[in-house]
Design a protein around this motif. Structure first.
Motif, short mmCIF file in Angstrom:
data_model
loop_
_atom_site.label_atom_id
_atom_site.label_comp_id
_atom_site.label_asym_id
_atom_site.label_seq_id
_atom_site.Cartn_x
_atom_site.Cartn_y
_atom_site.Cartn_z
N VAL A 9 0.83 -1.21 0.00
CA VAL A 9 0.00 0.00 0.00
C VAL A 9 0.86 1.26 0.00
O VAL A 9 1.76 1.42 0.81
CB VAL A 9 -0.95 0.01 1.22
N GLN A 10 0.57 2.16 -0.93
CA GLN A 10 1.21 3.48 -0.97
C GLN A 10 0.30 4.45 -0.23
O GLN A 10 -0.87 4.57 -0.56
CB GLN A 10 1.42 3.94 -2.41
N VAL A 11 0.85 5.16 0.74
CA VAL A 11 0.10 6.16 1.50
C VAL A 11 0.60 7.54 1.11
O VAL A 11 1.80 7.79 1.10
CB VAL A 11 0.27 5.94 3.02
N ILE A 12 -0.34 8.43 0.78
CA ILE A 12 -0.02 9.82 0.46
C ILE A 12 -0.77 10.69 1.46
O ILE A 12 -2.00 10.71 1.48
CB ILE A 12 -0.44 10.19 -0.98
N LEU A 13 -0.02 11.39 2.30
CA LEU A 13 -0.62 12.25 3.30
C LEU A 13 -1.11 13.55 2.67
O LEU A 13 -0.50 14.06 1.73
CB LEU A 13 0.38 12.56 4.41
N GLY A 14 -2.20 14.08 3.20
CA GLY A 14 -2.76 15.33 2.71
C GLY A 14 -4.16 15.13 2.17
O GLY A 14 -4.55 14.01 1.81
N ASN A 15 -4.91 16.20 2.13
CA ASN A 15 -6.29 16.16 1.66
C ASN A 15 -6.32 16.14 0.13
O ASN A 15 -5.82 17.06 -0.51
CB ASN A 15 -7.05 17.37 2.19
N VAL A 16 -6.90 15.10 -0.45
CA VAL A 16 -7.02 14.99 -1.90
C VAL A 16 -7.97 16.08 -2.39
O VAL A 16 -9.13 16.12 -1.98
CB VAL A 16 -7.55 13.61 -2.33
N PRO A 72 -11.13 15.07 5.50
CA PRO A 72 -11.35 15.67 6.81
C PRO A 72 -12.83 15.88 7.14
O PRO A 72 -13.19 16.12 8.29
CB PRO A 72 -10.61 17.01 6.75
N SER A 73 -13.71 15.77 6.14
CA SER A 73 -15.15 15.89 6.36
C SER A 73 -15.86 15.04 5.31
O SER A 73 -15.24 14.54 4.37
CB SER A 73 -15.60 17.34 6.26
N LYS A 74 -17.18 14.91 5.45
CA LYS A 74 -17.92 14.10 4.48
C LYS A 74 -18.29 14.88 3.21
O LYS A 74 -18.81 14.32 2.27
CB LYS A 74 -19.18 13.52 5.12
N ARG A 75 -17.96 16.15 3.17
CA ARG A 75 -18.36 17.02 2.07
C ARG A 75 -17.80 16.64 0.69
O ARG A 75 -18.54 16.61 -0.29
CB ARG A 75 -17.99 18.46 2.40
N PHE A 109 -13.58 7.57 3.51
CA PHE A 109 -13.61 7.56 4.96
C PHE A 109 -13.40 8.98 5.46
O PHE A 109 -12.93 9.84 4.73
CB PHE A 109 -12.49 6.66 5.51
N ILE A 110 -13.72 9.20 6.72
CA ILE A 110 -13.52 10.50 7.35
C ILE A 110 -12.42 10.36 8.40
O ILE A 110 -12.47 9.47 9.25
CB ILE A 110 -14.81 11.02 8.04
N ASP A 111 -11.40 11.21 8.30
CA ASP A 111 -10.34 11.29 9.30
C ASP A 111 -9.91 12.76 9.38
O ASP A 111 -9.09 13.22 8.60
CB ASP A 111 -9.16 10.39 8.94
N LYS A 112 -10.52 13.49 10.30
CA LYS A 112 -10.25 14.93 10.43
C LYS A 112 -8.80 15.22 10.74
O LYS A 112 -8.26 16.24 10.32
CB LYS A 112 -11.13 15.52 11.53
N GLU A 113 -8.15 14.34 11.48
CA GLU A 113 -6.78 14.58 11.93
C GLU A 113 -5.71 14.18 10.91
O GLU A 113 -4.60 14.69 10.95
CB GLU A 113 -6.53 13.82 13.24
#
Length: 124
Positions: A9-16, A72-75, A109-113
């Motif tokens: 699995v490649q993980v890319i941090l940050g909000n897409v 970070p939200s469901k929007r 998924f939602i992960d605000k942090e």
């Protein structure tokens, strides 16, 4: 994510970012054109730096794409993020062309942090 070996699995941090919000119209002479926003450019650079597993992999075969996106939200819409991710993978030469993608399995998924995307490319 579907059961995969964690090392795959490649993980890319940050909000897409959403593709629909990442371009602005600019005027070039007598015609209009689209330009990337600063937010999209910043995400592309961050993605490229983090994507060691697939950068320059040049996957030229048909492939399946499995991705979990943590917003970070469901929007945000999940589908708008997919195009951004695939476009960047093509830009950093992870894949030769996103039209070789024959299957996408995506989950939101939602992960605000800790917003991020986690993905695997399975060449066929």
């Amino acid at each position: 994510m579907i059961e995969f070996n964690k090392e795959e699995v490649q993980v890319i941090l940050g909000n897409v970012p959403s593709k629909s919000n990442c371009y602005r119209i600019i005027k070039l002479g007598n015609h209009a054109s689209l330009a990337k926003t600063a937010a999209l450019k910043k995400y592309e650079e961050s993605f490229a730096l983090q994507c060691g597993k697939y950068r320059n992999a040049n996957i030229d075969a048909l492939f399946e794409f499995y991705v979990d996106v943590y917003y970070p939200s469901k929007r945000p819409d999940l589908d708008n993020g997919m195009k951004i991710i695939l476009d960047i993978l093509q830009k950093i030469k992870g894949i030769s062309n996103d039209n070789n993608c024959i299957k996408i399995v995506a989950q939101k998924f939602i992960d605000k942090e800790n917003p991020r995307c986690e993905f695997i490319i399975k060449p066929l």
